[in-house]
Design a protein around this motif. Structure first.
Motif, PDB file in Angstrom:
ATOM      1  N   TYR A 108       0.788  -1.236   0.000  1.00 52.62           N
ATOM      2  CA  TYR A 108       0.000   0.000   0.000  1.00 52.62           C
ATOM      3  C   TYR A 108       0.827   1.297   0.000  1.00 52.62           C
ATOM      4  O   TYR A 108       0.727   2.094  -0.937  1.00 52.62           O
TER       5      TYR A 108
ATOM      6  N   VAL B 272       1.226   3.811  -3.300  1.00 51.63           N
ATOM      7  CA  VAL B 272       0.769   5.206  -3.260  1.00 51.63           C
ATOM      8  C   VAL B 272       1.926   6.143  -3.610  1.00 51.63           C
ATOM      9  O   VAL B 272       1.783   7.058  -4.432  1.00 51.63           O
TER      10      VAL B 272
ATOM     11  N   LEU C  93       2.731   5.853  -7.306  1.00 46.88           N
ATOM     12  CA  LEU C  93       1.710   6.520  -8.122  1.00 46.88           C
ATOM     13  C   LEU C  93       1.921   8.029  -8.122  1.00 46.88           C
ATOM     14  O   LEU C  93       1.866   8.674  -9.167  1.00 46.88           O
ATOM     15  N   LEU C  94       2.198   8.574  -6.915  1.00 53.33           N
ATOM     16  CA  LEU C  94       2.415  10.019  -6.841  1.00 53.33           C
ATOM     17  C   LEU C  94       3.668  10.409  -7.622  1.00 53.33           C
ATOM     18  O   LEU C  94       3.690  11.443  -8.306  1.00 53.33           O
TER      19      LEU C  94
ATOM     20  N   VAL D 243       2.724  10.422 -11.219  1.00 52.80           N
ATOM     21  CA  VAL D 243       1.880  11.578 -11.510  1.00 52.80           C
ATOM     22  C   VAL D 243       2.722  12.851 -11.659  1.00 52.80           C
ATOM     23  O   VAL D 243       2.559  13.600 -12.625  1.00 52.80           O
ATOM     24  N   VAL D 244       3.661  13.081 -10.724  1.00 51.74           N
ATOM     25  CA  VAL D 244       4.425  14.332 -10.824  1.00 51.74           C
ATOM     26  C   VAL D 244       5.417  14.270 -11.991  1.00 51.74           C
ATOM     27  O   VAL D 244       5.691  15.294 -12.630  1.00 51.74           O
TER      28      VAL D 244
ATOM     29  N   ALA E 112       3.232  15.069 -14.962  1.00 54.96           N
ATOM     30  CA  ALA E 112       2.824  16.477 -14.922  1.00 54.96           C
ATOM     31  C   ALA E 112       3.992  17.356 -15.353  1.00 54.96           C
ATOM     32  O   ALA E 112       3.806  18.320 -16.102  1.00 54.96           O
TER      33      ALA E 112
ATOM     34  N   PHE F  17       3.631  19.888 -18.426  1.00 53.17           N
ATOM     35  CA  PHE F  17       3.512  21.296 -18.055  1.00 53.17           C
ATOM     36  C   PHE F  17       4.758  22.131 -18.345  1.00 53.17           C
ATOM     37  O   PHE F  17       4.663  23.352 -18.449  1.00 53.17           O
TER      38      PHE F  17
ATOM     39  N   TRP G 238       9.427  22.264 -13.033  1.00 52.19           N
ATOM     40  CA  TRP G 238       8.871  21.009 -13.547  1.00 52.19           C
ATOM     41  C   TRP G 238       9.973  20.023 -13.914  1.00 52.19           C
ATOM     42  O   TRP G 238       9.764  18.812 -13.859  1.00 52.19           O
TER      43      TRP G 238
ATOM     44  N   GLN H  73     -12.132   8.914  -0.876  1.00 53.53           N
ATOM     45  CA  GLN H  73     -10.983   8.941  -1.789  1.00 53.53           C
ATOM     46  C   GLN H  73     -11.425   8.582  -3.203  1.00 53.53           C
ATOM     47  O   GLN H  73     -11.027   9.212  -4.175  1.00 53.53           O
TER      48      GLN H  73
ATOM     49  N   VAL I 215      -4.328   6.876 -11.080  1.00 56.59           N
ATOM     50  CA  VAL I 215      -4.695   6.661  -9.674  1.00 56.59           C
ATOM     51  C   VAL I 215      -5.967   5.823  -9.571  1.00 56.59           C
ATOM     52  O   VAL I 215      -6.074   4.927  -8.732  1.00 56.59           O
TER      53      VAL I 215
ATOM     54  N   MET J  44      -3.792   4.593   7.055  1.00 57.54           N
ATOM     55  CA  MET J  44      -3.284   4.379   5.693  1.00 57.54           C
ATOM     56  C   MET J  44      -4.065   5.207   4.689  1.00 57.54           C
ATOM     57  O   MET J  44      -3.511   5.893   3.836  1.00 57.54           O
ATOM     58  N   ILE J  45      -5.393   5.085   4.797  1.00 61.17           N
ATOM     59  CA  ILE J  45      -6.224   5.738   3.787  1.00 61.17           C
ATOM     60  C   ILE J  45      -6.167   7.261   3.942  1.00 61.17           C
ATOM     61  O   ILE J  45      -6.248   7.989   2.955  1.00 61.17           O
TER      62      ILE J  45
ATOM     63  N   SER K 221      -3.033   8.448   2.070  1.00 57.69           N
ATOM     64  CA  SER K 221      -3.172   8.430   0.608  1.00 57.69           C
ATOM     65  C   SER K 221      -4.234   9.424   0.147  1.00 57.69           C
ATOM     66  O   SER K 221      -4.073  10.080  -0.882  1.00 57.69           O
TER      67      SER K 221
ATOM     68  N   GLY L 273      -2.621  12.785   0.204  1.00 61.49           N
ATOM     69  CA  GLY L 273      -1.617  12.862  -0.865  1.00 61.49           C
ATOM     70  C   GLY L 273      -2.258  13.001  -2.236  1.00 61.49           C
ATOM     71  O   GLY L 273      -1.917  13.906  -3.009  1.00 61.49           O
ATOM     72  N   PHE L 274      -3.215  12.131  -2.544  1.00 60.67           N
ATOM     73  CA  PHE L 274      -3.859  12.174  -3.867  1.00 60.67           C
ATOM     74  C   PHE L 274      -4.642  13.465  -4.051  1.00 60.67           C
ATOM     75  O   PHE L 274      -4.577  14.101  -5.109  1.00 60.67           O
TER      76      PHE L 274
ATOM     77  N   VAL M 220      -2.108  16.523  -4.407  1.00 60.54           N
ATOM     78  CA  VAL M 220      -1.335  16.543  -5.655  1.00 60.54           C
ATOM     79  C   VAL M 220      -2.256  16.666  -6.869  1.00 60.54           C
ATOM     80  O   VAL M 220      -2.055  17.538  -7.727  1.00 60.54           O
ATOM     81  N   LEU M 221      -3.278  15.831  -6.930  1.00 62.63           N
ATOM     82  CA  LEU M 221      -4.165  15.870  -8.101  1.00 62.63           C
ATOM     83  C   LEU M 221      -4.963  17.175  -8.130  1.00 62.63           C
ATOM     84  O   LEU M 221      -5.198  17.744  -9.198  1.00 62.63           O
TER      85      LEU M 221
ATOM     86  N   LEU N 287      -2.696  19.884  -9.394  1.00 62.74           N
ATOM     87  CA  LEU N 287      -2.463  19.719 -10.827  1.00 62.74           C
ATOM     88  C   LEU N 287      -3.704  20.118 -11.621  1.00 62.74           C
ATOM     89  O   LEU N 287      -3.598  20.732 -12.682  1.00 62.74           O
TER      90      LEU N 287
END
Lengths: 254, 387
Positions: free
Chosen positions: A81, A85, A88-89, A92-93, A96, A100, A113, B10, B71, B337-338, B341, B344-345, B348-349, B352
């Motif tokens: 987990y 996470v 994934l982040l 994503v960056v 991006a 960008f 960037w 989430q 994601v 945990m959740i 995340s 964070g999600f 960041v998202l 963006l």
């Protein structure tokens, strides 16, 4: 049927390592050989036409994981987990940053960037080493196990070397070295080795834990007609963006 | 909030964010493809400008669609492993097809379209954007098929505590899919049409040299929006034939449903009975432009309401009358945990997404010039001069 889908899954994951490996490698090398903004622009321009076609291999891996190994999907992703996470982040960056960096002119904007591209590439490369070690030990070991961290360093260095080889093939002036297509294929194979080794070891487990034949059959029937188009599209990418006269075009969209 | 509430939050936050961008992608892709077709046939510079400008709006929007989608894809395994354990053998198939076939091709062809500008033979270049459009629609179809299975688990039976696929045709002709898919696709067209109208209204209201360009864009937008909302409303009502019994009994799902339908009907009358008949005059009537600009975000709000109605109406079921959301959650998922995340999600998202909208707004403010998409090679100074 199980064996065919195992082969597809292995091809997808090792393909991701061999292809996206050099994109991540170029991202890692940006602060190393991309001292000036112009060099970094040329480095990004060199990989730009390949990135979208390369990163999508991992999207396909995740989809195949869900379709072919639904049990492993939950176990692997949930078992890792915090790592998933974080990766994934990082992904994503990194993305991006690519999308960008050129949307606004100005050194500060682009430098920011560029840093996210390198940070994301580092997070993903290192994360893959840790994830592969965890997979090899059946998701039982700690994510901070020294061997896992070591594998993270190894994968990072491997990707950086692969990225350098790619630059030597497509943009020799920027890389400071010249490499042939054959050398690039070899470094790609080397980048895929960690993934191949883990999947090879997991063969009996994966064959045992495949989705039932009915599901595999339906997916096979649906995917098969598109397989030639998928191969063709990937081949086109390599055909149109191979080195040659003005291979690295600036301004590039990324 | 407990882990279940957090995990649902989430999914709702990332899913809504994802859909805001996907919605516009689905609507803009065919419009850009049509503009590109016109340019390929005519070779006219004003047609090229239209492709490059709206194409850049399209790909800028696409960027956040991709990253939020990543994601989404992994979230099933992270938070909802109970779903893959129980129904992965069925639910996994359309999801796998979406990534393996549709998105794989979409992303590859989009790369060829963006970076092949000026390099690919022009008909092949055109084929790329049509391939992107078709695969985007295919993606939407597979995702809607997966979602429809949760609404109405057709084509599968439960054996030994797990769902098994027995009829693939039933899975892909689900009664909750056949009208919801065109509903979503048409809503995308409506959204993209209103986006063209709003952006053009902003430019025309300000005046300036691009009046002819944005007059054409506004007319394209009005026709697209009127067509889109008509189909959206039609396929929207058609869905009631296949709806689960008692789905909208509670207020939580009925409220966004009512909001979507009321405002949606209003938009239908506005687009079809006012904007469409006045399509020749609206670009010149500056006093209407502020209102047209204000309407731009409305389709996005309606679309999120639609998803809220569809997804909240499914509660407490993950798979209708088969598996509850609580049972679908990954066992052992802790609030800690959740929370990490989720923060964070969302951070960041969310950042963006805001950055991306600011970039699109900036692009529209600057108009169809100095575009990055399809820019010709830089004129580099000779070495002697740069010393």
């Amino acid at each position: 049927m199980e064996l065919i889908w195992y082969a597809v899954f292995t091809l997808l994951l090792s393909g991701y390592f061999a292809l996206e490996g050099f994109d991540l490698g170029v991202g890692l090398l940006m602060p190393v050989i991309g001292r000036t903004q112009e060099t970094r622009d040329r480095m990004v321009a060199a990989m730009a036409p390949f990135v979208l076609a390369n990163e999508v291999w991992l999207v396909a891996v995740a989809g195949a994981l869900f379709g072919v190994y639904p049990h492993l999907e939950g176990e692997a992703l949930f078992g890792l987990y915090p790592l998933v996470v974080a990766m994934l982040l990082a992904w994503v960056v990194r993305d991006a940053g690519l999308w960008f960096r050129r949307r606004i002119d100005g050194p500060g904007w682009r430098r920011f960037w560029d840093v996210t591209i390198t940070a994301g590439s580092l997070g993903l490369s290192f994360g893959w080493g840790v994830a592969l070690y965890a997979a090899a030990t059946g998701f039982g070991s700690s994510l901070l196990h020294p061997l896992g961290l070591l594998l993270g360093v190894v994968v990072t260095l491997l990707f950086a070397w692969h990225g350098w080889t790619f630059l030597g093939w497509r943009a020799p002036e920027t890389a400071g070295i010249t490499r042939t297509g054959r050398a690039l294929a070899l470094s790609g194979l080397a980048a895929a080795l960690p993934a191949l080794a883990v999947l090879g070891g997991a063969l009996p487990y994966l064959l045992d834990h495949s989705a039932p034949a009915s599901t595999l059959g339906v997916m096979g029937v649906m995917a098969l007609p598109f397989a030639p188009v998928m191969v063709l599209a990937q081949v086109w990418v390599w055909r149109f963006f191979r080195p040659g006269r003005s291979a690295v075009r600036t301004p590039s969209f990324f | 909030m407990d882990a279940l509430d957090l995990a649902r939050t989430q999914f709702a936050v990332t899913g809504s964010l994802h859909f805001l961008f996907v919605l516009l992608t689905l609507g803009l892709a065919p419009l850009v493809a049509i503009m590109h077709t016109r340019w390929t046939r005519s070779g006219a510079p004003e047609h090229e400008r239209a492709v490059r400008f709206w194409g850049q709006v399209y790909v800028t929007n696409y960027a956040v669609g991709i990253v939020t989608g990543l994601v989404m894809e992994f979230q099933f395994g992270l938070s909802w492993s109970g779903l893959s354990r129980y129904a992965g053998d069925v639910f996994g198939a359309p999801l796998a097809m979406e990534t393996l076939v549709a998105f794989f091709l979409e992303s590859t062809f989009l790369g060829l379209w963006i970076f092949g500008w000026g390099r690919l033979p022009k008909w092949l270049h055109l084929a790329c954007i049509w391939a992107v459009t078709l695969t985007a629609y295919a993606s939407a179809w597979f995702i809607m098929a997966a979602n429809s299975f949760l609404q109405n688990p057709a084509g599968a039976v439960e054996r030994g505590g797990r769902m098994e696929l027995v009829d693939a045709a039933a899975l892909f002709t689900n009664k909750t899919l056949v009208f919801s898919f065109p509903h979503v696709i048409s809503a995308g067209l409506f959204t993209a049409g209103m986006m063209l109208v709003g952006a053009s209204a902003y430019r025309l209201r300000r005046g300036g040299e691009d009046a002819a360009f944005f007059t054409r864009s506004m007319r394209t937008g009005i026709v697209t929006a009127a067509l889109g909302i008509t189909l959206t409303v039609g396929f929207g009502y058609a869905q009631f034939g296949g709806i689960q019994e008692g789905k909208f009994k509670g207020d939580t799902a009925a409220t966004p449903l009512a909001l979507m339908m009321d405002v949606g009907n209003l938009m239908f009358f506005l687009a079809v009975f006012l904007m469409l008949p006045l399509v020749r005059f609206l670009p010149r009537w500056r006093w209407t432009h502020r209102l047209l600009m204000i309407l731009t975000p409305v389709p996005f709000v309606l679309a999120v309401c639609g998803w809220l109605a569809r997804e909240l109406g499914r509660q407490p079921w993950m798979v209708w009358k088969k598996l509850t959301v609580a049972d679908a959650m990954s066992p052992g998922l802790t609030p800690g945990m959740i929370t990490v995340s989720l923060v964070g999600f969302t951070a960041v998202l969310g950042l963006l997404a805001l950055t991306d909208y600011a970039l699109i707004a900036r692009l529209i403010r600057r108009g169809p010039r100095d575009l990055d998409l399809g820019a010709a090679a830089e004129e580099r100074p000779a070495p002697a001069l740069s010393l």
